[in-house]
Enzyme design. Structure first.
Site, PDB file in Angstrom:
ATOM      1  N   GLN A  96     -13.282 -23.012  20.521  1.00  0.00           N
ATOM      2  CA  GLN A  96     -14.681 -22.317  19.367  1.00  0.00           C
ATOM      3  C   GLN A  96     -14.305 -23.619  18.433  1.00  0.00           C
ATOM      4  O   GLN A  96     -14.599 -24.015  17.168  1.00  0.00           O
ATOM      5  CB  GLN A  96     -14.703 -20.754  19.113  1.00  0.00           C
ATOM      6  CG  GLN A  96     -15.486 -20.831  17.889  1.00  0.00           C
ATOM      7  CD  GLN A  96     -15.468 -19.111  17.875  1.00  0.00           C
ATOM      8  OE1 GLN A  96     -15.863 -18.305  18.619  1.00  0.00           O
ATOM      9  NE2 GLN A  96     -14.696 -18.701  16.958  1.00  0.00           N
ATOM     10  N   HIS A 140      -8.242 -10.914  12.912  1.00  0.00           N
ATOM     11  CA  HIS A 140      -9.153 -10.819  12.023  1.00  0.00           C
ATOM     12  C   HIS A 140      -8.264 -10.209  10.545  1.00  0.00           C
ATOM     13  O   HIS A 140      -8.836 -10.970   9.088  1.00  0.00           O
ATOM     14  CB  HIS A 140     -10.246  -9.586  11.635  1.00  0.00           C
ATOM     15  CG  HIS A 140     -11.586  -9.616  12.918  1.00  0.00           C
ATOM     16  ND1 HIS A 140     -11.060  -8.996  14.488  1.00  0.00           N
ATOM     17  CD2 HIS A 140     -12.108 -10.465  13.578  1.00  0.00           C
ATOM     18  CE1 HIS A 140     -11.844  -9.073  15.049  1.00  0.00           C
ATOM     19  NE2 HIS A 140     -12.609  -9.807  14.806  1.00  0.00           N
ATOM     20  N   LYS A 183      -7.067 -18.148  18.291  1.00  0.00           N
ATOM     21  CA  LYS A 183      -7.159 -17.776  19.526  1.00  0.00           C
ATOM     22  C   LYS A 183      -8.685 -18.125  20.510  1.00  0.00           C
ATOM     23  O   LYS A 183      -8.207 -18.351  21.999  1.00  0.00           O
ATOM     24  CB  LYS A 183      -7.509 -15.966  19.160  1.00  0.00           C
ATOM     25  CG  LYS A 183      -8.186 -15.113  19.583  1.00  0.00           C
ATOM     26  CD  LYS A 183      -8.087 -14.274  21.490  1.00  0.00           C
ATOM     27  CE  LYS A 183      -7.919 -13.187  21.289  1.00  0.00           C
ATOM     28  NZ  LYS A 183     -10.066 -13.311  21.636  1.00  0.00           N
TER      29      LYS A 183
END
Ligand code: AMP
Length: 284
Positions: free
Chosen positions: A155, A37, A151
């Protein structure tokens, strides 16, 4: 760093940024932040004057039997990490503000086709939940740039398709996966693994790299390669959900003309579902 939970004050800050001519980057997350992140935030800082990070555990993208309640929530540590990186606004909306009429009544965004395959087939409704929350957050933050991890490869493709299909006025950036030293892709769900499972977990990366090498060395018997990789994972202690080889841009089964492929894997270790992917280029 300002932490804002309500939508109106966020809009007010956003309005001032626009008046000041600032370029805005946005990193949506579900919190329990790790280096993956934080790497997105670092990339966001490179292109923008101001960076907004959201933390929102989105109930709409969890299936009924999934880990919504157990999902790790570590706001204090997350906030400290983001503040140290120089994030401008941490946005932490409340479920009741995001879904004021409840999930059943919620207008949704669905990207057909790509949302129904691979992970979408294993997790029905998941990508509808993702597309809906991401478009809502985009409407709240109104960023010029948004950053997502490769990752979660499918999505990323769903979001790129959504932005394109709905003519959303922002640029979507995909950022390479950050891994632990043994190859395991960093994930908030890795914290669910017990010591024994954590030892087994990097086998997923090893099997995926071997599969990528085999293809790059010229093997084209994909279904055999997929069965072998599945067998290797299951032997190691995984319960494999899927191993797939797809065209990288469409995620459809590759045709002869496709040269950019992606290996996608999802496998359970105990109750923890791990996903990973690896690009393979046939242009050599
Ligand atoms: P999550 O909090 O799991 O919803 O993830 C928020 C964002 O971080 C998504 O765009 C993820 O793809 C991205 N992300 C998660 N893990 C990693 C990683 N290991 N490396 C890079 N990005 C990641």
């Amino acid at each position: 760093m300002q932490t804002i939970s309500d939508i109106l004050p966020l809009r007010e800050i956003r309005r001032q940024w626009q008046l000041d001519g600032k370029v805005i980057a946005f990193v949506p997350t579900m919190g329990n932040l790790h280096q993956g992140h934080l790497h997105l935030v670092e990339q966001a800082k490179k292109v923008a004057d101001v960076v907004v990070v959201s933390i929102f555990v989105n109930p709409m993208q969890f299936g009924a039997s999934e880990d919504l309640d157990a999902y790790p929530r570590t706001l204090e540590a997350d906030s400290a990490a983001l503040s140290a990186l120089g994030v401008d606004v941490l946005f932490t909306p409340k479920v009741s503000d995001v879904y004021p009429r409840g999930l059943e009544q919620q207008t949704f965004v669905e990207v057909p086709g790509i949302s129904y395959m691979i992970c979408g087939a294993s997790r029905p409704g998941h990508f509808r939940g993702v597309a809906t929350i991401v478009s809502k957050l985009f409407n709240m933050v109104q960023p010029n740039h948004a950053f997502f991890g490769e990752k979660d490869f499918q999505q990323l493709q769903v979001i790129k398709a959504m932005v394109n299909d709905l003519s959303m006025n922002l640029e979507v950036h995909g950022v390479p996966t950050i891994r632990d030293a043994d190859g395991l892709a960093m994930s908030s769900r890795n914290g669910y693994l017990n010591a024994k499972e954590r030892k087994i977990a990097p086998v997923l990366y090893q099997v995926m790299c071997e599969l990528a090498d085999s293809i790059e060395l010229g093997r084209r018997d994909f279904s055999k390669l997929i069965s072998q990789a599945t067998e290797q994972l299951n032997q190691a202690g995984f319960n494999t959900d899927y191993v797939d080889i797809r065209a990288a841009s469409s995620l459809l089964p590759p045709g002869h003309e496709d040269t950019e492929l992606v290996i996608l894997i999802a496998a359970f270790l105990g109750k923890t579902r791990l996903i990973d992917n690896h690009s393979v280029s046939l242009n050599y």
